[in-house]
Design a protein around this motif. Sequence first.
Motif, short mmCIF file in Angstrom:
data_model
loop_
_atom_site.label_atom_id
_atom_site.label_comp_id
_atom_site.label_asym_id
_atom_site.label_seq_id
_atom_site.Cartn_x
_atom_site.Cartn_y
_atom_site.Cartn_z
N ALA A 165 68.57 27.71 -8.14
CA ALA A 165 68.20 29.12 -8.18
C ALA A 165 67.36 29.18 -9.56
O ALA A 165 67.36 28.56 -10.31
N THR A 196 73.84 35.40 -8.43
CA THR A 196 73.02 34.19 -8.48
C THR A 196 73.88 33.10 -7.52
O THR A 196 73.27 32.38 -6.79
N ILE A 233 70.75 26.00 -12.68
CA ILE A 233 69.93 27.42 -12.68
C ILE A 233 69.27 27.34 -13.81
O ILE A 233 69.52 27.44 -14.79
N LEU A 279 65.58 34.99 -7.99
CA LEU A 279 66.09 36.52 -8.29
C LEU A 279 65.11 36.98 -9.54
O LEU A 279 64.75 36.34 -10.46
N VAL A 323 66.15 32.50 -12.19
CA VAL A 323 66.41 33.76 -12.50
C VAL A 323 65.13 34.24 -13.22
O VAL A 323 65.08 33.59 -14.40
#
Length: 510
Positions: A211, A478, A56, A237, A213
């Motif tokens: 992912a 997430t 992440i 995100l 963010v």
Amino acid sequence: MKLPDLPETAEPASLDPAPAADALAVSQGAELAVSSALDNDERRLAGASDAGDPVILVVHASVGSGHRSAAYAIAEAVEGLRAKARAEEGADAAGGPKPSPTDGDAAAPAATANAAAQGGPDAAATALAAGLDPALVARARVEVLDILDFGRIVFDGDATASMFTGWTRPFYDITWRYVLTGRLLWGGGTIWAHLMYPRFVEFVRQVRPAAIVATHITAANVAVSARMLTGQAFPILCVPTDYEAEGLWPHLHTDLFCVANEAMAETLRPRRVPEDRILITGIPASPAFSRSYEKSAARERLGLPADKLVVLALAGAKLPRPYVHFREALDEILPFMHTLPAMQLVIVAGADEEYERRVRREVADYGLDNVTVLGYVDTMAELMEASDVVICKPGGLTVTECLCARAPMILLGRAYGQEKANVRMLTGAGAAMAATTPRELLDTLRHICEQPASADAMLINASLLRRPRAAMDIARATFRLIAKEPVRDGKLRARHFMHFYWGRKPAHTR
């Protein structure tokens, strides 16, 4: 990853430039160090992806301290979830009982809420119990990155931000409020990567994140560019760190917007962001600001009087230029503080030792015993808890920290851009008072001193905006997106160089 200890107050930038040759050498050395560090990060994180560990990336832009603080708050929440999941795996392997989401009584909602607000182990256990896959969470790796480090030209984001804090602020205000916030809107595109950030595209190509963010529009747009150019399917995100959404967020290519409140959601809906891509989480702040501190004990530790109305003025910041007028306003009210004997004004100068010495001299010259001057403070959350009112600039993270710390606010200074939106949101909700000039500030202080219930009213009204679990909620969201099947929405994953589109009538006039 090991999260660094972040200060709860920002240090002011140095105003003394180095000689040109030395400055150039320092700059070149810093760029080489950053490049080497990014190469190492790329190899390490690519290895984690090869091993099947979800990576992440939490990406910010070092323009002021707010976006960075929000990024680290999210990363800290991810680490909290990961630690709890690993503890559960260990308990399973040992055949012992799993850790309880709460300490003791399962019917103790107050204890659960307090722990969750802190973002600590109990909050993580509660999150896992809410349906997250412990095996997925336990393997996760989280890395915080500054998108500016990946630029073709590595520049100082703080210095650049200062360009929009003097006489140019009205132009920034117009840009922030009106560009692509009407019916003509920005969807996303690869232009950001082509112009400035091809290095990040290559980083993403190698790392293959699970992912990304983003807590800043530049980070969000570059992440969208990288996904388009690499053809990967990871979710993105977007986490705005103010109380309104400006027009340059990649609206149509974001998997989830994590926004502060319903008003921001209402801004996104006419921009054709689908309902299932909007989540009201609040703005993520350090869990320190949501912990409970005993006020009288805090005042005793900090040397503050127990029998006075304590007003905290946050005059230390990393960007010096916007704070010139803030400090000038404080300077102008100092001669009148003797008229408020029931009030103790606490001025935090941050790491600006010259400013601290000057204010101390002024306080001594005026013979004021109801003004306290502090330098750098590493227990800002406790200091807020010890205070009855906080005087601050209307920055998104600053006001969020005050909300989480249950500190009524006086927002000082002329506001532009996102700060104007923050002032409007907070004062409209009755969660803060605003003062533009020193006279207005002094009048507001007198009012609060005579009517202390007005501060209590702000505290009650602030509950509408207070969301201390924001970081944990974003971390959970997430992991939920990572666990889902890859999105097959052609519009969300389509590739564009520059994607503009038409929206509906805006919900809020600007």
